[in-house]
Write a protein that holds these residues in place. Structure first.
Motif, PDB file in Angstrom:
ATOM      1  N   THR A 152      -3.181  -0.181   6.965  1.00 35.86           N
ATOM      2  CA  THR A 152      -3.893  -1.464   6.982  1.00 35.86           C
ATOM      3  C   THR A 152      -3.287  -2.415   8.010  1.00 35.86           C
ATOM      4  N   MET A 153      -1.971  -2.387   8.135  1.00 36.43           N
ATOM      5  CA  MET A 153      -1.298  -3.232   9.122  1.00 36.43           C
ATOM      6  C   MET A 153      -1.532  -2.743  10.547  1.00 36.43           C
ATOM      7  N   GLY A 154      -1.981  -1.497  10.686  1.00 31.13           N
ATOM      8  CA  GLY A 154      -2.313  -0.965  12.002  1.00 31.13           C
ATOM      9  C   GLY A 154      -1.181  -0.253  12.714  1.00 31.13           C
ATOM     10  N   TYR A 155      -0.231   0.296  11.940  1.00 27.61           N
ATOM     11  CA  TYR A 155       0.919   0.950  12.548  1.00 27.61           C
ATOM     12  C   TYR A 155       1.050   2.395  12.069  1.00 27.61           C
ATOM     13  N   ALA A 156       1.573   3.245  12.958  1.00 25.34           N
ATOM     14  CA  ALA A 156       1.888   4.616  12.589  1.00 25.34           C
ATOM     15  C   ALA A 156       3.136   4.625  11.708  1.00 25.34           C
ATOM     16  N   ILE A 157       3.282   5.678  10.944  1.00 24.58           N
ATOM     17  CA  ILE A 157       4.424   5.779  10.024  1.00 24.58           C
ATOM     18  C   ILE A 157       5.745   5.620  10.764  1.00 24.58           C
ATOM     19  N   GLU A 158       5.858   6.262  11.916  1.00 23.24           N
ATOM     20  CA  GLU A 158       7.128   6.224  12.653  1.00 23.24           C
ATOM     21  C   GLU A 158       7.407   4.856  13.277  1.00 23.24           C
ATOM     22  N   GLU A 159       6.422   3.970  13.276  1.00 23.21           N
ATOM     23  CA  GLU A 159       6.627   2.614  13.800  1.00 23.21           C
ATOM     24  C   GLU A 159       7.097   1.644  12.717  1.00 23.21           C
ATOM     25  N   CYS A 160       7.171   2.128  11.468  1.00 27.59           N
ATOM     26  CA  CYS A 160       7.498   1.259  10.332  1.00 27.59           C
ATOM     27  C   CYS A 160       8.858   1.615   9.733  1.00 27.59           C
ATOM     28  N   VAL A 161       9.475   0.628   9.102  1.00 30.00           N
ATOM     29  CA  VAL A 161      10.662   0.857   8.291  1.00 30.00           C
ATOM     30  C   VAL A 161      10.474   0.129   6.966  1.00 30.00           C
ATOM     31  N   VAL A 162      10.864   0.782   5.889  1.00 33.88           N
ATOM     32  CA  VAL A 162      10.717   0.229   4.542  1.00 33.88           C
ATOM     33  C   VAL A 162      12.072  -0.297   4.068  1.00 33.88           C
ATOM     34  N   ILE A 163      12.052  -1.470   3.425  1.00 27.24           N
ATOM     35  CA  ILE A 163      13.261  -2.052   2.837  1.00 27.24           C
ATOM     36  C   ILE A 163      13.131  -1.984   1.324  1.00 27.24           C
ATOM     37  N   GLU A 164      14.027  -1.247   0.674  1.00 34.61           N
ATOM     38  CA  GLU A 164      13.927  -0.987  -0.765  1.00 34.61           C
ATOM     39  C   GLU A 164      15.251  -1.200  -1.483  1.00 34.61           C
ATOM     40  N   ASP A 165      15.156  -1.504  -2.777  1.00 32.82           N
ATOM     41  CA  ASP A 165      16.367  -1.617  -3.595  1.00 32.82           C
ATOM     42  C   ASP A 165      16.346  -0.662  -4.773  1.00 32.82           C
ATOM     43  N   SER A 166      15.307   0.160  -4.906  1.00 34.46           N
ATOM     44  CA  SER A 166      15.235   1.071  -6.049  1.00 34.46           C
ATOM     45  C   SER A 166      15.121   2.514  -5.573  1.00 34.46           C
ATOM     46  N   PRO A 167      15.741   3.446  -6.312  1.00 37.09           N
ATOM     47  CA  PRO A 167      15.601   4.866  -5.980  1.00 37.09           C
ATOM     48  C   PRO A 167      14.138   5.319  -5.960  1.00 37.09           C
ATOM     49  N   ALA A 168      13.320   4.787  -6.877  1.00 37.69           N
ATOM     50  CA  ALA A 168      11.901   5.168  -6.901  1.00 37.69           C
ATOM     51  C   ALA A 168      11.190   4.710  -5.628  1.00 37.69           C
ATOM     52  N   GLY A 169      11.533   3.516  -5.158  1.00 32.67           N
ATOM     53  CA  GLY A 169      10.934   3.013  -3.931  1.00 32.67           C
ATOM     54  C   GLY A 169      11.380   3.797  -2.710  1.00 32.67           C
ATOM     55  N   VAL A 170      12.670   4.148  -2.683  1.00 35.85           N
ATOM     56  CA  VAL A 170      13.193   4.976  -1.591  1.00 35.85           C
ATOM     57  C   VAL A 170      12.493   6.329  -1.594  1.00 35.85           C
ATOM     58  N   GLN A 171      12.326   6.909  -2.776  1.00 34.57           N
ATOM     59  CA  GLN A 171      11.638   8.188  -2.901  1.00 34.57           C
ATOM     60  C   GLN A 171      10.216   8.094  -2.350  1.00 34.57           C
ATOM     61  N   ALA A 172       9.531   6.994  -2.655  1.00 39.07           N
ATOM     62  CA  ALA A 172       8.165   6.801  -2.161  1.00 39.07           C
ATOM     63  C   ALA A 172       8.142   6.737  -0.638  1.00 39.07           C
ATOM     64  N   ALA A 173       9.065   5.967  -0.071  1.00 32.79           N
ATOM     65  CA  ALA A 173       9.108   5.815   1.387  1.00 32.79           C
ATOM     66  C   ALA A 173       9.411   7.141   2.073  1.00 32.79           C
ATOM     67  N   LEU A 174      10.418   7.861   1.576  1.00 29.92           N
ATOM     68  CA  LEU A 174      10.787   9.138   2.184  1.00 29.92           C
ATOM     69  C   LEU A 174       9.666  10.166   2.045  1.00 29.92           C
ATOM     70  N   ALA A 175       8.995  10.160   0.902  1.00 29.87           N
ATOM     71  CA  ALA A 175       7.883  11.101   0.696  1.00 29.87           C
ATOM     72  C   ALA A 175       6.742  10.830   1.668  1.00 29.87           C
ATOM     73  N   GLY A 176       6.613   9.564   2.081  1.00 32.89           N
ATOM     74  CA  GLY A 176       5.567   9.202   3.031  1.00 32.89           C
ATOM     75  C   GLY A 176       5.971   9.419   4.474  1.00 32.89           C
ATOM     76  N   GLY A 177       7.231   9.801   4.694  1.00 30.62           N
ATOM     77  CA  GLY A 177       7.698  10.041   6.050  1.00 30.62           C
ATOM     78  C   GLY A 177       8.270   8.825   6.748  1.00 30.62           C
ATOM     79  N   PHE A 178       8.560   7.767   5.991  1.00 26.93           N
ATOM     80  CA  PHE A 178       9.047   6.514   6.565  1.00 26.93           C
ATOM     81  C   PHE A 178      10.572   6.510   6.698  1.00 26.93           C
ATOM     82  N   ALA A 179      11.055   5.791   7.689  1.00 27.34           N
ATOM     83  CA  ALA A 179      12.458   5.393   7.694  1.00 27.34           C
ATOM     84  C   ALA A 179      12.624   4.345   6.605  1.00 27.34           C
TER      85      ALA A 179
END
Length: 212
Positions: A152-179
Motif C-alpha cells: 500500500t505504501m508503494g515499496y518493495a519488500i527489500e526497500e522496507c525495514v520493520v521495527i518490532e519489540d515482540s518475537p511474534a512481530g519479528v516472526q511476521a516480518a521475517l516470514a514476509g522477507g523483511f529486514a
C-alpha cells in the motif's frame, strides 16, 4: 540510505502501552478464575492477537467468558490509555529526524491505534499511514499485515525495514522477507538473544542502524 520505508509496530515501539494492556488482562482473567503473572503475559502474549490471549484464558477457565469480555477489556484499556499512556522515549525526536517514508502496522484495531497516537501527540505523523490487522483479518505472527503495508505504501519488500519489540512481530516480518530491527526492553532481551537480528535499546541508536 539502504531503506526507503520504515514500518513501525505500535505497542511497545511507538507507545508504551504493553503494561496497561497486560495489567488489564491479568485483572480480567482473575474474574473468570484464571491467575496470570505479568512475566507470563509478556512471555506468551506479547505481539499476539487479542483473540489468541482470550482463547488461552478461555481454555484455562472453568466457566465461559462473558459475552462482553472483549468490550469491557477495550473500555478499560481505552480509558487507561487516555490518562496514562506515554510515548516510547525518543520516538518524537526520531520521527522528526527521519527523512524517508514511514508508517505503522499493528495487530490492534484502527480506533485503538488512532487513539494511542493522538494521546501521545503523534497522529499527525501517521494519520494516513496506519495499517491494522483488523482491516485484513490477519494478525502477526502471520506476515500479511507487513506485506499489505509495504504494498500500500508503494515499496518493495527489500526497500522496507520493520521495527518490532515482540518475537511474534519479528516472526511476521521475517516470514514476509523483511529486514527487521528489534527494540530491546526488559521483557524481550532473552527471546531476542535467540534471534539473529540487529537490536537496539535507545531510539537515538536507530538512526545509526538505518544508515549502515
Amino acid at each position: 540510505m539502504k531503506y526507503k520505508c520504515i514500518i513501525f509496530d505500535c505497542d511497545g515501539v511507538i507507545v508504551d502501552s504493553e503494561s496497561i494492556s497486560n495489567l488489564t488482562l491479568i485483572e480480567m482473567a482473575k474474574t473468570v478464575g484464571v491467575i496470570l503473572t505479568e512475566a507470563f503475559v509478556m512471555n506468551h502474549f506479547l505481539g499476539k492477537s487479542l483473540a489468541f490471549c482470550f482463547q488461552y484464558i478461555q481454555d484455562q477457565s472453568a466457566e465461559k467468558l462473558p459475552d462482553n469480555f472483549e468490550a469491557e477489556f477495550r473500555e478499560r484499556t481505552f480509558h487507561a490509555f487516555k490518562t496514562q499512556l506515554q510515548p516510547i522515549p525518543g520516538i518524537h525526536e526520531l520521527l522528526d529526524k527521519i527523512e524517508i517514508d514511514f508508517c505503522v502496522a499493528s495487530n490492534g484495531p484502527r480506533d485503538k491505534i488512532k487513539l494511542n497516537l493522538t494521546t501521545v501527540k503523534l497522529i499527525d505523523k501517521f494519520e494516513d499511514k496506519i495499517f491494522s490487522a483488523y482491516d485484513i483479518n490477519s494478525w502477526k505472527p502471520n506476515p500479511e499485515l507487513y506485506l499489505h503495508a509495504a504494498k500500500t505504501m508503494g515499496y518493495a519488500i527489500e526497500e522496507c525495514v520493520v521495527i518490532e519489540d515482540s518475537p511474534a512481530g519479528v516472526q511476521a516480518a521475517l516470514a514476509g522477507g523483511f529486514a527487521v530491527f528489534g527494540y530491546l526492553n526488559s521483557h524481550n532481551k532473552n527471546e531476542f538473544s535467540k534471534i539473529n537480528i540487529p537490536v537496539f535499546e535507545d531510539m537515538k541508536n536507530l538512526d545509526n542502524l538505518l544508515s549502515e
